[in-house]
Design a protein around this motif. Sequence first.
Motif, PDB file in Angstrom:
ATOM      1  N   ASP A   1       8.819  55.663  -5.275  1.00  0.00           N
ATOM      2  CA  ASP A   1       9.541  56.387  -6.343  1.00  0.00           C
ATOM      3  C   ASP A   1      10.770  56.708  -5.722  1.00  0.00           C
ATOM      4  O   ASP A   1      11.965  56.647  -6.650  1.00  0.00           O
ATOM      5  CB  ASP A   1       8.747  57.624  -6.866  1.00  0.00           C
ATOM      6  CG  ASP A   1       7.250  57.183  -7.291  1.00  0.00           C
ATOM      7  OD1 ASP A   1       7.471  56.014  -7.700  1.00  0.00           O
ATOM      8  OD2 ASP A   1       6.437  58.015  -7.833  1.00  0.00           O
ATOM      9  N   GLN A   2      11.016  57.354  -4.865  1.00  0.00           N
ATOM     10  CA  GLN A   2      12.429  58.018  -4.288  1.00  0.00           C
ATOM     11  C   GLN A   2      13.431  56.992  -4.138  1.00  0.00           C
ATOM     12  O   GLN A   2      14.350  56.902  -4.476  1.00  0.00           O
ATOM     13  CB  GLN A   2      11.908  58.780  -3.011  1.00  0.00           C
ATOM     14  CG  GLN A   2      13.341  59.730  -3.009  1.00  0.00           C
ATOM     15  CD  GLN A   2      13.036  60.523  -1.667  1.00  0.00           C
ATOM     16  OE1 GLN A   2      12.060  61.460  -1.634  1.00  0.00           O
ATOM     17  NE2 GLN A   2      13.867  60.328  -0.434  1.00  0.00           N
ATOM     18  N   ALA A   3      12.862  55.802  -3.658  1.00  0.00           N
ATOM     19  CA  ALA A   3      13.799  54.413  -3.456  1.00  0.00           C
ATOM     20  C   ALA A   3      13.993  54.101  -4.720  1.00  0.00           C
ATOM     21  O   ALA A   3      15.371  53.494  -5.008  1.00  0.00           O
ATOM     22  CB  ALA A   3      12.965  53.302  -2.853  1.00  0.00           C
ATOM     23  N   VAL A   4      13.368  54.065  -5.796  1.00  0.00           N
ATOM     24  CA  VAL A   4      13.474  53.481  -7.196  1.00  0.00           C
ATOM     25  C   VAL A   4      14.430  54.618  -8.003  1.00  0.00           C
ATOM     26  O   VAL A   4      15.447  54.034  -8.495  1.00  0.00           O
ATOM     27  CB  VAL A   4      12.316  53.378  -8.112  1.00  0.00           C
ATOM     28  CG1 VAL A   4      12.535  53.076  -9.460  1.00  0.00           C
ATOM     29  CG2 VAL A   4      11.478  52.165  -7.349  1.00  0.00           C
ATOM     30  N   VAL A   5      14.236  55.629  -7.758  1.00  0.00           N
ATOM     31  CA  VAL A   5      15.048  56.842  -8.243  1.00  0.00           C
ATOM     32  C   VAL A   5      16.603  56.828  -7.895  1.00  0.00           C
ATOM     33  O   VAL A   5      17.581  57.072  -8.450  1.00  0.00           O
ATOM     34  CB  VAL A   5      14.230  58.024  -8.281  1.00  0.00           C
ATOM     35  CG1 VAL A   5      15.429  59.110  -8.836  1.00  0.00           C
ATOM     36  CG2 VAL A   5      13.170  58.256  -9.005  1.00  0.00           C
ATOM     37  N   ALA A   6      16.652  56.672  -6.565  1.00  0.00           N
ATOM     38  CA  ALA A   6      17.922  56.658  -5.967  1.00  0.00           C
ATOM     39  C   ALA A   6      18.813  55.342  -6.582  1.00  0.00           C
ATOM     40  O   ALA A   6      20.003  55.814  -7.001  1.00  0.00           O
ATOM     41  CB  ALA A   6      17.855  56.303  -4.485  1.00  0.00           C
ATOM     42  N   ARG A   7      18.035  54.337  -6.845  1.00  0.00           N
ATOM     43  CA  ARG A   7      18.824  53.211  -7.575  1.00  0.00           C
ATOM     44  C   ARG A   7      19.252  53.603  -9.013  1.00  0.00           C
ATOM     45  O   ARG A   7      20.302  53.185  -9.599  1.00  0.00           O
ATOM     46  CB  ARG A   7      18.170  51.950  -7.436  1.00  0.00           C
ATOM     47  CG  ARG A   7      17.872  51.189  -6.078  1.00  0.00           C
ATOM     48  CD  ARG A   7      16.931  49.968  -6.269  1.00  0.00           C
ATOM     49  NE  ARG A   7      17.375  48.987  -7.185  1.00  0.00           N
ATOM     50  CZ  ARG A   7      16.578  48.472  -7.797  1.00  0.00           C
ATOM     51  NH1 ARG A   7      15.299  48.400  -7.276  1.00  0.00           N
ATOM     52  NH2 ARG A   7      16.913  47.591  -8.719  1.00  0.00           N
ATOM     53  N   SER A   8      18.289  54.312  -9.714  1.00  0.00           N
ATOM     54  CA  SER A   8      18.492  54.778 -11.121  1.00  0.00           C
ATOM     55  C   SER A   8      19.647  55.473 -11.224  1.00  0.00           C
ATOM     56  O   SER A   8      20.548  55.572 -11.953  1.00  0.00           O
ATOM     57  CB  SER A   8      17.316  55.464 -11.764  1.00  0.00           C
ATOM     58  OG  SER A   8      16.387  54.418 -11.745  1.00  0.00           O
ATOM     59  N   ILE A   9      19.827  56.641 -10.179  1.00  0.00           N
ATOM     60  CA  ILE A   9      20.709  57.618 -10.266  1.00  0.00           C
ATOM     61  C   ILE A   9      22.319  56.808  -9.947  1.00  0.00           C
ATOM     62  O   ILE A   9      23.238  57.165 -10.550  1.00  0.00           O
ATOM     63  CB  ILE A   9      20.552  58.654  -9.253  1.00  0.00           C
ATOM     64  CG1 ILE A   9      19.544  59.506  -9.679  1.00  0.00           C
ATOM     65  CG2 ILE A   9      21.868  59.503  -9.001  1.00  0.00           C
ATOM     66  CD1 ILE A   9      18.878  60.520  -8.540  1.00  0.00           C
TER      67      ILE A   9
END
Length: 474
Positions: free
Chosen positions: A279-287
């Motif tokens: 999740d944190q890896a995905v959210v980093a790309r989203s941000i």
Amino acid sequence: MEGKILDQETTADHSPAKEQIADIKSKRKYDIIVFGASGFIGKHVVMEMGRFSQTYNLTWAIAGRNTDKLQNVLDKLYKTVDGYEDKKIDIIYADVQDIKTVMRMAQITSVVINCIGPYYIFGEVVVKSCVLTSTHYVDITGETLFMEKMACIYNKQAEENHSIIVSALGMTSVPSDLGVEFLYKHFNGELKNVDVYMYLYPSSFVHIFPMCTFIHDGTWISTILHLATKKQRLHYRNLLDELMGITRVKPNVSKIFHRRQTSMQSDNKEWCLAFPEPDQAVVARSIHHAKTIDNLPYNFDVRNYYVFGFLISAVIGSLFYVILSILAALEPIRILFVRFPFLFSMGVASKTGPNKTTMEMSRMSLTLIGHGTTSANPSKDNLKEIAHKDNTATRTTIIKVRAKNPGYGFSSKAVVLGAITILKDHINIPKGGVLTPASAFRNTQYVNRLMDHDAAVFEIESDLVIYGQQSKLI
């Protein structure tokens, strides 16, 4: 088979110049094709597709290499879902080991829902076929290695060909990724940081505890593959970060293992452990996408944690993860893990997967705690009591995301509704690229569809504003 799964991915070594590609601007025969429909997750996706296709008036088909198994899936659909008495869903032959068949499948549909995992092994062929034919693609994978490799290799071509590629449309990472979006939109102030806490639990121990299988062995194999490919993950992550300029949040050492009150409904503090993948890896790309592409003021960090509750559970969970990581790196043991999932997962995984009762009793609660400053003004009654030096307000907003049967039920609905959102809300989605759920759907009705179809609940649990030493619950 085990050697194939563990040691190398199915390559997409195919020159598009050798393949006659259909007119990519022409009307496709199908709106959606479910690829890998006879697999464990594929069967659940087909059932949801059968229901949603009638609601949204969609044309669709299923695809795979074993037409007999595919027909059995459809026979069950016809018996289970109303409205198919006089309808027949088409079956398309496509074999992930033969990219030509996958490309022919991709040419005749607007969106492919890919249900064939492990995705690092079998996913690239499908992604490349969709990119080459300007077809949209969605899946439910939580494999960060696969997702970031696809972003490295295919993002530019997907943008040029107007092909939308969206992974992680399942329990990982829709609740976290879209939960952060939901929090940002409802945070009345400047958001500084977000802590995300995931808690998985059964609604009834009486019914579930004797039945110890909780996941399908495909999920288990993907986990083993994730642990065994650390070097590859770091390689593609570094490439992606350098290519796109992504900055990852550093771990908060003091909170890697900590206690936290995760609900306003209870004063209990529970033991939590840092849980950055996926999740944190995905959210980093989203941000990063929000800041660089959508030009949004996303100046906040997000860290993810898993809630264990009791100290003994957290300790055992941590030790299990460390030991599994070490053993998964050893090829002979890795092969045993794949061949005998039930034994080596201690009953957690099996080739048949969890039964219906176990899935229906499973629950997920995601707590997102956002901290920041606010422009809200204190009431006149409190204004006199606040010294000038304390005239700075901080805000803490807590969001809850809840889902039933998160592993397979929610994931099946989420990926189908993702495909539908691409079709229905395309004007509000980037024209193409390898995207995260939030970067694809932040300006769409996706979250509303999840709630409307009883897939998940997104809600504000509390909103606390503090003026110096004064507090006010909104």
